[in-house]
Enzyme design. Structure first.
Site, PDB file in Angstrom:
ATOM      1  N   ASP A  58     -20.656  -3.047  -7.560  1.00 41.85           N
ATOM      2  CA  ASP A  58     -21.627  -2.216  -8.277  1.00 41.85           C
ATOM      3  C   ASP A  58     -22.430  -3.101  -9.219  1.00 41.85           C
ATOM      4  O   ASP A  58     -22.261  -4.331  -9.209  1.00 41.85           O
ATOM      5  CB  ASP A  58     -20.889  -1.090  -9.036  1.00 41.85           C
ATOM      6  CG  ASP A  58     -21.726   0.178  -9.118  1.00 41.85           C
ATOM      7  OD1 ASP A  58     -22.945   0.084  -9.377  1.00 41.85           O
ATOM      8  OD2 ASP A  58     -21.165   1.268  -8.924  1.00 41.85           O
ATOM      9  N   LYS A  94     -11.931  -4.436  -4.903  1.00 39.64           N
ATOM     10  CA  LYS A  94     -13.227  -4.618  -4.231  1.00 39.64           C
ATOM     11  C   LYS A  94     -14.376  -4.065  -5.063  1.00 39.64           C
ATOM     12  O   LYS A  94     -15.091  -3.142  -4.659  1.00 39.64           O
ATOM     13  CB  LYS A  94     -13.240  -3.957  -2.848  1.00 39.64           C
ATOM     14  CG  LYS A  94     -12.205  -4.519  -1.885  1.00 39.64           C
ATOM     15  CD  LYS A  94     -12.338  -3.928  -0.498  1.00 39.64           C
ATOM     16  CE  LYS A  94     -11.353  -4.491   0.490  1.00 39.64           C
ATOM     17  NZ  LYS A  94      -9.950  -4.034   0.275  1.00 39.64           N
ATOM     18  N   ASP A 112       0.829  -1.212   0.000  1.00 33.72           N
ATOM     19  CA  ASP A 112       0.000   0.000   0.000  1.00 33.72           C
ATOM     20  C   ASP A 112       0.863   1.262   0.000  1.00 33.72           C
ATOM     21  O   ASP A 112       0.792   2.097   0.916  1.00 33.72           O
ATOM     22  CB  ASP A 112      -0.971  -0.032   1.184  1.00 33.72           C
ATOM     23  CG  ASP A 112      -1.909  -1.230   1.099  1.00 33.72           C
ATOM     24  OD1 ASP A 112      -2.167  -1.692  -0.028  1.00 33.72           O
ATOM     25  OD2 ASP A 112      -2.374  -1.707   2.143  1.00 33.72           O
ATOM     26  N   GLY A 170     -23.519  -4.913 -12.697  1.00 32.84           N
ATOM     27  CA  GLY A 170     -22.673  -5.596 -13.675  1.00 32.84           C
ATOM     28  C   GLY A 170     -22.126  -4.689 -14.762  1.00 32.84           C
ATOM     29  O   GLY A 170     -20.930  -4.722 -15.089  1.00 32.84           O
ATOM     30  N   ASN A 171     -22.979  -3.842 -15.316  1.00 35.00           N
ATOM     31  CA  ASN A 171     -22.561  -2.977 -16.418  1.00 35.00           C
ATOM     32  C   ASN A 171     -21.434  -2.027 -16.008  1.00 35.00           C
ATOM     33  O   ASN A 171     -20.525  -1.749 -16.781  1.00 35.00           O
ATOM     34  CB  ASN A 171     -23.780  -2.191 -16.919  1.00 35.00           C
ATOM     35  CG  ASN A 171     -23.455  -1.322 -18.115  1.00 35.00           C
ATOM     36  OD1 ASN A 171     -23.044  -1.823 -19.155  1.00 35.00           O
ATOM     37  ND2 ASN A 171     -23.614  -0.018 -17.957  1.00 35.00           N
ATOM     38  N   LYS A 216      -0.037  -7.710  -3.703  1.00 37.84           N
ATOM     39  CA  LYS A 216      -1.369  -7.085  -3.715  1.00 37.84           C
ATOM     40  C   LYS A 216      -1.240  -5.572  -3.811  1.00 37.84           C
ATOM     41  O   LYS A 216      -0.478  -4.968  -3.060  1.00 37.84           O
ATOM     42  CB  LYS A 216      -2.153  -7.464  -2.446  1.00 37.84           C
ATOM     43  CG  LYS A 216      -3.597  -6.955  -2.478  1.00 37.84           C
ATOM     44  CD  LYS A 216      -4.414  -7.441  -1.293  1.00 37.84           C
ATOM     45  CE  LYS A 216      -4.261  -6.593  -0.046  1.00 37.84           C
ATOM     46  NZ  LYS A 216      -4.697  -5.181  -0.200  1.00 37.84           N
ATOM     47  N   ARG A 246       1.464  -3.393   6.431  1.00 39.57           N
ATOM     48  CA  ARG A 246       2.392  -2.611   7.242  1.00 39.57           C
ATOM     49  C   ARG A 246       3.368  -3.451   8.042  1.00 39.57           C
ATOM     50  O   ARG A 246       4.502  -3.025   8.278  1.00 39.57           O
ATOM     51  CB  ARG A 246       1.595  -1.662   8.153  1.00 39.57           C
ATOM     52  CG  ARG A 246       1.014  -0.476   7.385  1.00 39.57           C
ATOM     53  CD  ARG A 246      -0.075   0.237   8.156  1.00 39.57           C
ATOM     54  NE  ARG A 246      -1.316  -0.538   8.181  1.00 39.57           N
ATOM     55  CZ  ARG A 246      -2.444  -0.144   8.759  1.00 39.57           C
ATOM     56  NH1 ARG A 246      -2.479   1.032   9.384  1.00 39.57           N
ATOM     57  NH2 ARG A 246      -3.531  -0.899   8.712  1.00 39.57           N
ATOM     58  N   ASP A 305      -6.550  -5.199  -5.352  1.00 40.82           N
ATOM     59  CA  ASP A 305      -7.567  -5.238  -4.289  1.00 40.82           C
ATOM     60  C   ASP A 305      -8.615  -4.147  -4.536  1.00 40.82           C
ATOM     61  O   ASP A 305      -8.825  -3.257  -3.712  1.00 40.82           O
ATOM     62  CB  ASP A 305      -6.848  -5.036  -2.948  1.00 40.82           C
ATOM     63  CG  ASP A 305      -7.734  -5.272  -1.735  1.00 40.82           C
ATOM     64  OD1 ASP A 305      -8.902  -5.651  -1.915  1.00 40.82           O
ATOM     65  OD2 ASP A 305      -7.227  -5.070  -0.612  1.00 40.82           O
TER      66      ASP A 305
HETATM   67  P1  BMP Z   1      -2.238  -3.871   6.782  1.00 42.82           P
HETATM   68  O1  BMP Z   1      -1.636  -5.289   6.879  1.00 42.82           O
HETATM   69  O2  BMP Z   1      -1.207  -2.812   6.630  1.00 42.82           O
HETATM   70  O3  BMP Z   1      -3.224  -3.597   7.868  1.00 42.82           O
HETATM   71  O4  BMP Z   1      -3.045  -3.838   5.397  1.00 42.82           O
HETATM   72  C1  BMP Z   1      -4.136  -4.669   5.164  1.00 42.82           C
HETATM   73  C2  BMP Z   1      -4.518  -4.654   3.691  1.00 42.82           C
HETATM   74  O5  BMP Z   1      -5.559  -5.589   3.483  1.00 42.82           O
HETATM   75  C3  BMP Z   1      -5.024  -3.313   3.183  1.00 42.82           C
HETATM   76  O6  BMP Z   1      -4.605  -3.182   1.836  1.00 42.82           O
HETATM   77  C4  BMP Z   1      -6.530  -3.446   3.236  1.00 42.82           C
HETATM   78  O7  BMP Z   1      -7.154  -2.698   2.217  1.00 42.82           O
HETATM   79  C5  BMP Z   1      -6.729  -4.929   3.008  1.00 42.82           C
HETATM   80  N1  BMP Z   1      -7.909  -5.517   3.695  1.00 42.82           N
HETATM   81  C6  BMP Z   1      -8.043  -5.547   5.073  1.00 42.82           C
HETATM   82  O8  BMP Z   1      -7.183  -5.066   5.799  1.00 42.82           O
HETATM   83  N2  BMP Z   1      -9.158  -6.133   5.635  1.00 42.82           N
HETATM   84  C7  BMP Z   1     -10.134  -6.702   4.882  1.00 42.82           C
HETATM   85  O9  BMP Z   1     -11.095  -7.211   5.438  1.00 42.82           O
HETATM   86  C8  BMP Z   1     -10.000  -6.689   3.479  1.00 42.82           C
HETATM   87  C9  BMP Z   1      -8.876  -6.104   2.897  1.00 42.82           C
HETATM   88  O10 BMP Z   1      -8.737  -6.122   1.594  1.00 42.82           O
END
Ligand code: BMP
Length: 270
Positions: free
Chosen positions: A96, A93, A38, A98-99, A60, A241, A91
């Site tokens: 919305d 997510k 990230d 389908g179109n 990711k 992180r 990631d």
């Molecule tokens: P971190 O390990 O730094 O907390 O990051 C977690 C990552 O996983 C982020 O990119 C977040 O968008 C994603 N994520 C999450 O933390 N929990 C979920 O339920 C779904 C996710 O995609």
């Protein structure tokens, strides 16, 4: 997910070609780590991909947080992925009608279909979203594409529980050609050893919210340890992180890889 079966076995038997490739990568590199990169500039993204490439199975992205994104960002990322043999998971997510999701997946400035092996979607809008994304894959030229359904979330107070999570599994079962598994905190379909196992079903579980040292953050993220996630049925551990924010990301990646792989091996023996 079939937690008592080895990645090598799943690489041979899985009905989906991308899942076979994913398990083969895990087996060859002895890692079940997906780094959640990230980072917010192209330079940082590519340099972490290059540095961590040998220790991860999946990279990711949240490509919409890159401040200087151009198609060169993802062209270069694809080259690093080939060099170090990992898959790319955007990631995004999708959530919305389908179109709309077809346009968001195939086109726009990000052209996610062109470079991401794996995408994810929420089934909040119903089964049609998975139909639409599946059709984009079927009508496209890339064969190594797969969808994960976001079946649970790790944030405090998540509403992705109960009936929503159950519906995620039901919808996945109807779309096995392209849905390779779930983002979830635990095993959602029956283990192959149990009486409820569905023959030929092998969903892959990606678990987020993984940390060796922290329990959460100030914005509601909740962590569990690599060992706990593996015990609950994770196949791949998504770590953000915990790996990239310290002073030595390579050392951290190795520590998470070792913890994840050790837990995987002891589950196989168990
Ligand atoms: P971190 O390990 O730094 O907390 O990051 C977690 C990552 O996983 C982020 O990119 C977040 O968008 C994603 N994520 C999450 O933390 N929990 C979920 O339920 C779904 C996710 O995609």
């Amino acid at each position: 997910s079939r937690s008592s079966v080895s990645h090598g076995e799943r690489a041979k038997c899985h009905p989906n070609a991308l899942a076979r490739r994913l398990f083969a990568i895990a087996e060859t590199k002895q890692t079940n780590i997906a780094v959640s990169a990230d980072l917010t500039t192209t330079r940082e993204l590519l340099s972490i991909a290059e540095a961590l490439g040998p220790y991860i199975a999946v990279f990711k992205t949240h490509i919409d947080i890159i401040s200087d994104f151009t198609s060169d960002t993802t062209d270069q990322l694809q080259r690093v992925a080939e060099k170090h043999n990992f898959l790319i998971f955007e990631d995004r997510k999708y959530i919305d009608i389908g179109n709309t999701v077809q346009k968001q997946y195939r086109g726009g400035a990000l052209r996610i279909y062109d470079w991401a092996h794996i995408i994810n979607a929420s089934v909040l809008a119903g089964e049609g979203i998975i139909d639409a994304l599946s059709r984009t894959i079927e009508n496209g030229e890339e064969r190594d594409r797969g969808i994960l359904i976001l079946a649970e979330m790790t944030s405090k107070g998540s509403l992705a529980t109960g009936e929503y999570t159950k519906a995620s599994v039901e919808i996945a079962r109807k779309h096995k050609e392209h849905v390779i598994g779930f983002v979830a905190t635990r095993q959602l379909s029956a283990d192959s050893r149990s009486d409820e196992a569905v023959p030929g079903e092998d969903f892959v579980i990606f678990t987020t919210g993984i940390s060796i040292s922290s329990k959460g953050d100030a914005l509601g993220q909740q962590y569990q340890s690599p060992a706990s996630a593996m015990e609950r049925g994770a196949d791949f551990l998504i770590v953000g992180r915990g790996i990239y924010s310290g002073s030595d990301p390579v050392a951290s990646a190795k520590a998470y890889r070792d913890a994840g792989w050790e837990a995987y091996l002891s589950r196989l023996e168990g």
